[in-house]
Every structure is written in C-alpha cells, then in structure tokens.
Design an enzyme around this catalytic site. Structure first.
Site, PDB file in Angstrom:
ATOM      1  N   THR A  27      -1.254  -5.078  16.018  1.00 59.74           N
ATOM      2  CA  THR A  27      -2.218  -5.230  14.928  1.00 59.74           C
ATOM      3  C   THR A  27      -1.528  -4.769  13.638  1.00 59.74           C
ATOM      4  O   THR A  27      -0.416  -4.247  13.670  1.00 59.74           O
ATOM      5  CB  THR A  27      -3.495  -4.374  15.168  1.00 59.74           C
ATOM      6  OG1 THR A  27      -3.152  -2.979  15.044  1.00 59.74           O
ATOM      7  CG2 THR A  27      -4.088  -4.645  16.549  1.00 59.74           C
ATOM      8  N   ALA A  56      -0.454   0.031  16.318  1.00 61.76           N
ATOM      9  CA  ALA A  56      -1.442   0.335  15.269  1.00 61.76           C
ATOM     10  C   ALA A  56      -0.669   0.863  14.071  1.00 61.76           C
ATOM     11  O   ALA A  56       0.201   1.735  14.225  1.00 61.76           O
ATOM     12  CB  ALA A  56      -2.446   1.362  15.764  1.00 61.76           C
ATOM     13  N   VAL A  82       3.148   3.401  17.288  1.00 66.00           N
ATOM     14  CA  VAL A  82       2.812   3.601  15.881  1.00 66.00           C
ATOM     15  C   VAL A  82       3.643   2.637  15.042  1.00 66.00           C
ATOM     16  O   VAL A  82       4.879   2.607  15.151  1.00 66.00           O
ATOM     17  CB  VAL A  82       3.095   5.052  15.442  1.00 66.00           C
ATOM     18  CG1 VAL A  82       2.792   5.227  13.950  1.00 66.00           C
ATOM     19  CG2 VAL A  82       2.275   6.031  16.278  1.00 66.00           C
ATOM     20  N   LYS A  83       2.965   1.848  14.216  1.00 64.53           N
ATOM     21  CA  LYS A  83       3.667   0.877  13.385  1.00 64.53           C
ATOM     22  C   LYS A  83       3.955   1.488  12.010  1.00 64.53           C
ATOM     23  O   LYS A  83       3.056   2.039  11.364  1.00 64.53           O
ATOM     24  CB  LYS A  83       2.801  -0.380  13.198  1.00 64.53           C
ATOM     25  CG  LYS A  83       3.506  -1.687  13.549  1.00 64.53           C
ATOM     26  CD  LYS A  83       2.593  -2.866  13.307  1.00 64.53           C
ATOM     27  CE  LYS A  83       3.220  -4.156  13.745  1.00 64.53           C
ATOM     28  NZ  LYS A  83       2.364  -5.321  13.460  1.00 64.53           N
ATOM     29  N   LEU A  84       5.224   1.405  11.608  1.00 60.98           N
ATOM     30  CA  LEU A  84       5.647   1.980  10.327  1.00 60.98           C
ATOM     31  C   LEU A  84       6.411   0.927   9.529  1.00 60.98           C
ATOM     32  O   LEU A  84       7.221   0.198  10.108  1.00 60.98           O
ATOM     33  CB  LEU A  84       6.589   3.164  10.583  1.00 60.98           C
ATOM     34  CG  LEU A  84       6.005   4.360  11.338  1.00 60.98           C
ATOM     35  CD1 LEU A  84       7.132   5.227  11.905  1.00 60.98           C
ATOM     36  CD2 LEU A  84       5.113   5.190  10.434  1.00 60.98           C
TER      37      LEU A  84
END
Ligand code: G3P
Length: 217
Positions: A27, A56, A82-84
């Site tokens: 997402t 996310a 974790v999306k960075l």
C-alpha cells in the site's frame, strides 16, 4: 516470482487471495486515500487476511519521525514491511528499523544508484517504479535489469520488488530479468491468465465433447 497485490481494497485482496496468488500486499498513501479507510484499521485487516509481507508507508520526511511512525506501523502485525521513501532520511530510518529487526521496503526508487544505497542500508525490499519511468520516455525495465546485475555482483540480499506495474508485459519482462517480486494492481494480476486462444480452444473442446454424448461422472 512472488506476486504482491498493490492495493488497500480488502475486497479485491480477498478475491485474489482465494486464487492462492497473493504472496503479499503493498500500500502507499495514495492507495490508502483511494480505499477511504483509516490506515491503521485497513492495514491491520490486510495483515490478518494475508500471511506474506504487507507494506505500509510512513508519511514523515525526517528520519527520527520516520522511525517513530515505522515502529508504530510495524507494531500492527509481524508481517508488516515498513515502507520508506528513497531519501537520505529514509535510508537512515531504513538502517535503524532494519537493525531493530523490522522488514523495510524502500520505495520511490528511480535509479540504480538509489537501489545500491537501499541495499547498503539493509532494505528487505527495493521498489523501483517501472511505469513512472516509462511515463517520461525512460526505460523502467532497464532499471530492473541494472539493479539485478548490481545486486548479483555483490550478493546483496535485498529483494527487487518491481512496482508501478501497468501491464502484463511488465510482469513478463520483470520475471525474465529475475525480479524477486512484482506488485500488481488487481486488474493486472487477473489479466495474467487471459489468452484468446485459450478461450477459443476451450470452446472447441467443450463443443466437441458435447457431441460425444458422454459424461465423465
Ligand atoms: O507500489 C507503487 C505503485 O502503487 C505506484 O503505481 O501506477 O501510481 O505509478 P503507479
């Protein structure tokens, strides 16, 4: 090749999950907006639906705040990635969150040098955006190939997660190159099975079978 579904639409995820073709979900803030749902609530629901990694994305832009948001997102479920974003602050947060044992998906990657930095920062996944490069007359697939070569040269374990996929041809070429994952809009995933000759051939088989007057059961 692993297939992730690129959506926060839980109904679409459920449909495709039933086909046994969902290895994970990605997402981003735009997909959360499109879902009309609360990020923590919908992400928790997706994590319960899918065993594989669920990405996310943080929305902070400064490393310490990214790390704080990342820890909160990671606390939702064990399968959170974790999306960075691929910025120096994102890379710093990637190093910290990776060292804490969290999966990290470094996103908005548009160059091989960016991907090299993400691997050195310990990213679990790198998300090069194919479609957005194609949109400006560059070659998104060339980026996938360059990253594959560079990662293989040095034995980086970061997984190439081909993103911004707009067509079934993107999937074919990314798989030929050796991307580890493709994250697909639901409609692209569904199109993968389609071929007019398959439909035509099945129609002929069924028509001929009907003429036999037989039944298998
Ligand atoms: O995972 C990234 C993807 O959602 C971006 O796709 O089509 O907006 O470039 P697109």
């Amino acid at each position: 090749m692993k297939f992730f579904v690129d959506t926060a639409d839980t109904a679409a995820i459920a449909d495709l999950n039933a086909l046994g073709m969902v290895d994970g979900v990605t997402t981003n803030p735009s997909l959360i907006l499109k879902s009309g749902r609360d990020i923590l609530e919908v992400t928790r629901e997706i994590c319960e639906m899918v065993e594989g990694p669920v990405s996310a994305e943080v929305v902070a832009t400064e490393a310490d705040a990214m790390i704080t948001e990342g820890r909160k997102l990671a606390a939702i479920a064990p399968n959170i990635a974790v999306k960075l974003p691929l910025t120096w602050d994102g890379l710093k947060a990637c190093r910290m969150l990776t060292d804490e044992g969290h999966m990290v998906n470094v996103t908005l990657c548009f160059s091989a040098n960016q991907a090299l930095l993400a691997a050195k920062a310990g990213a679990t996944f790198i998300s090069p955006f194919i479609g957005r490069l194609d949109d400006i007359n560059l070659d998104g697939m060339e980026l996938i190939a360059d990253i594959r070569t560079i990662y293989d040269n040095y034995g980086f374990e970061t997984q190439i997660l081909a993103a911004s996929i707009r067509s079934v041809n993107h999937v074919t070429v990314a798989a030929r190159i050796g991307a580890d994952v493709a994250t697909l809009p639901p409609e692209v995933l569904r199109k993968l099975a389609f071929h007019p000759l398959t439909d035509k051939g099945l129609e002929t088989f069924l028509s001929d079978w009907a003429k036999t007057g037989q039944s298998i059961l």
